[in-house]
Design an enzyme around this catalytic site. Sequence first.
Site, PDB file in Angstrom:
ATOM      1  N   SER A  72      -9.389   1.833   3.208  1.00  0.00           N
ATOM      2  CA  SER A  72      -8.528   2.628   2.353  1.00  0.00           C
ATOM      3  C   SER A  72      -7.575   1.784   1.525  1.00  0.00           C
ATOM      4  O   SER A  72      -6.977   2.263   0.553  1.00  0.00           O
ATOM      5  CB  SER A  72      -7.746   3.624   3.208  1.00  0.00           C
TER       6      SER A  72
ATOM      7  N   SER B 134      -9.717  -0.763   7.393  1.00  0.00           N
ATOM      8  CA  SER B 134      -9.199  -0.729   6.025  1.00  0.00           C
ATOM      9  C   SER B 134      -8.501  -1.998   5.592  1.00  0.00           C
ATOM     10  O   SER B 134      -8.237  -2.180   4.403  1.00  0.00           O
ATOM     11  CB  SER B 134      -8.238   0.459   5.862  1.00  0.00           C
TER      12      SER B 134
ATOM     13  N   LYS C  93       0.841  -1.194   0.000  1.00  0.00           N
ATOM     14  CA  LYS C  93       0.000   0.000   0.000  1.00  0.00           C
ATOM     15  C   LYS C  93       0.877   1.245   0.000  1.00  0.00           C
ATOM     16  O   LYS C  93       1.879   1.318   0.737  1.00  0.00           O
ATOM     17  CB  LYS C  93      -0.905  -0.028   1.234  1.00  0.00           C
TER      18      LYS C  93
END
Length: 600
Positions: free
Chosen positions: A153, A177, A79
């Site tokens: 997210s 998330s 990420k």
Amino acid sequence: MNLPNMLQIESLLSACRAETLTPTDIVREVVARINAYAVKDPAVWISRVPTERLLARAVELEGQPAADLPLYGIPFAVKDNIDVAGLPTTAACPAFAYEPSESAEVVQRLEAAGAIVIGKTNLDQFATGLVGMRSPYGQPHSVFSPEYVSGGSSSGSAVAVAAGLVSFALGTDTAGSGRVPAAFNNIVGLKPSRGILSTYGLVPACESLDCISVFAGSTSDAWKVERIAGAPDERAPYSRALCSRPLPLTTFRFGILRKEDRFFDGNEGNAVLYARAIRLLEQLGGTPVELDFAPLKNTAALLYSGPFVVERLAAIKEFHRTHRKDMDPTVGTIIDDAEKYTATDVFEGIYRQHGFQQVAQRMWADFDVMLLPTAPRIVTKQEVIDRPIAANSLLGAYTNFVNLLDMAACAVPAGFAPDGLPFGVTFVAPAFTDEDLAALAGRFHEALGEAVGAARTDRPMGEKAEEIPSSERVLLAVVGAHLKGFPLHWQLEQEHAVLRATTRTAPDYRLFALPNATPPKPGLVRERGFVGEGLEVEVYELDAAGFGRFVASVLQPMSIGRITLADGKEVCGFLCSEAVARSGTDITETGGWRYYMTER
């Protein structure tokens, strides 16, 4: 190259160690898949390691013994709020981007174990959101429909795994998330206990709550990654050692929502799937106990509707002051709210948090683990555009409280509603139960019998609760050493199992005699497209408690999943790791283990 759709870690490792696959082969296939998938969804990646660098890394690994590296040649994604040397860290905000001098601690540890970083994935800007829509780099969508969000997210990380582009991906989880995107893409999301994975090299969202999380195709893969990546790190202020806390796995109590607390925002299909999940966990040895969700819901409100939003401002205070105009409008608005709170408000919020922690601690006296929906339902991109804050709040209904109350969580698939969209459940337990929590969630996932990611089994649930199998009695098909007259049949006898039928599997199964097994036993695997005569099985009936005890005795590479019989009926039954099974002798043509053993 014929790599499986889902790049499961053990399958790739077995092939590499057998020298039928090399890291170079894996890299070439992964690059080809990413390029092809970009036509369908170009928003998964923010940056990628150049192909020539990936190939050089593969060649470097090929000079080392595969057996020495537990993640030899395994491709993974990161990420883009986690540092990777050689790639910019953007947190999905171009004006914030910087070039890190070194990789985050977790990335370094995974690379040292032989894993290969493929690139950086998209996210809700500054990890602020559960929708996956707050990024100038585009909005990834669920692998099942371009109209629906991937969840955030950690939006790109989940899609990268579900689409079979990488074996695992690192995300982050502050409010859910690492779990919501797993549910929306039919994969596993393991949220470790806070501090077990170092946050050194992570752009913080709420530093006191942040967790680096793991997306994978199975809980065993996810736990393997956590175990390798986890270690105390004095550079991370909230780092902790994993002092493992056991959970009961044979017979256990699990907390469930009361009927009046079951909120699915009108999606009756998901309500049915949650009820089915409860019944399946009963079959695995669990006893459901209704829980009081009110204190958990009140805790969750602290995160976005209370003073904890101040911590999000603290993470990027100077950037917010000088570059507010460069931020996503919704993210900016959320963080702007932090300025209305005082230091007194913050401390009062902390006091409330600790009060709720005391309440939650007492809840564990009533049950060992919670089984909750991961989210009420998946939402469309248009819903997020129309109501960005409300849609985000909906998705966090069952996730926001977990880190505030210092709990571990593991999200797993739980089937598909009649509309063909995925649903997931989350196992939640006290901090430091990570290993056993992953094991219990994994047993549930295997028993469900669904494929993972975009390779899902195409059999959505019906709309009526009556279609859910009864939890009172369980049918179990055995194919090898548990057959009547064979060495392990006593394990069925001690659970008072009753033989109900001797029949055959559907035609698309193969049977392998496993090498070096004591006692001798076979491994059953399903091969889509193969047409055989089916394999002989004995179908036994057990009560739910006995079935749970029996399943707890099953050791790898075996697992209990769903098996289709010749008449199309599905029952629980023994399945084997495909990589292990295929290392043995194919005995499918004998028609079954009894015939094979007779001919020997």
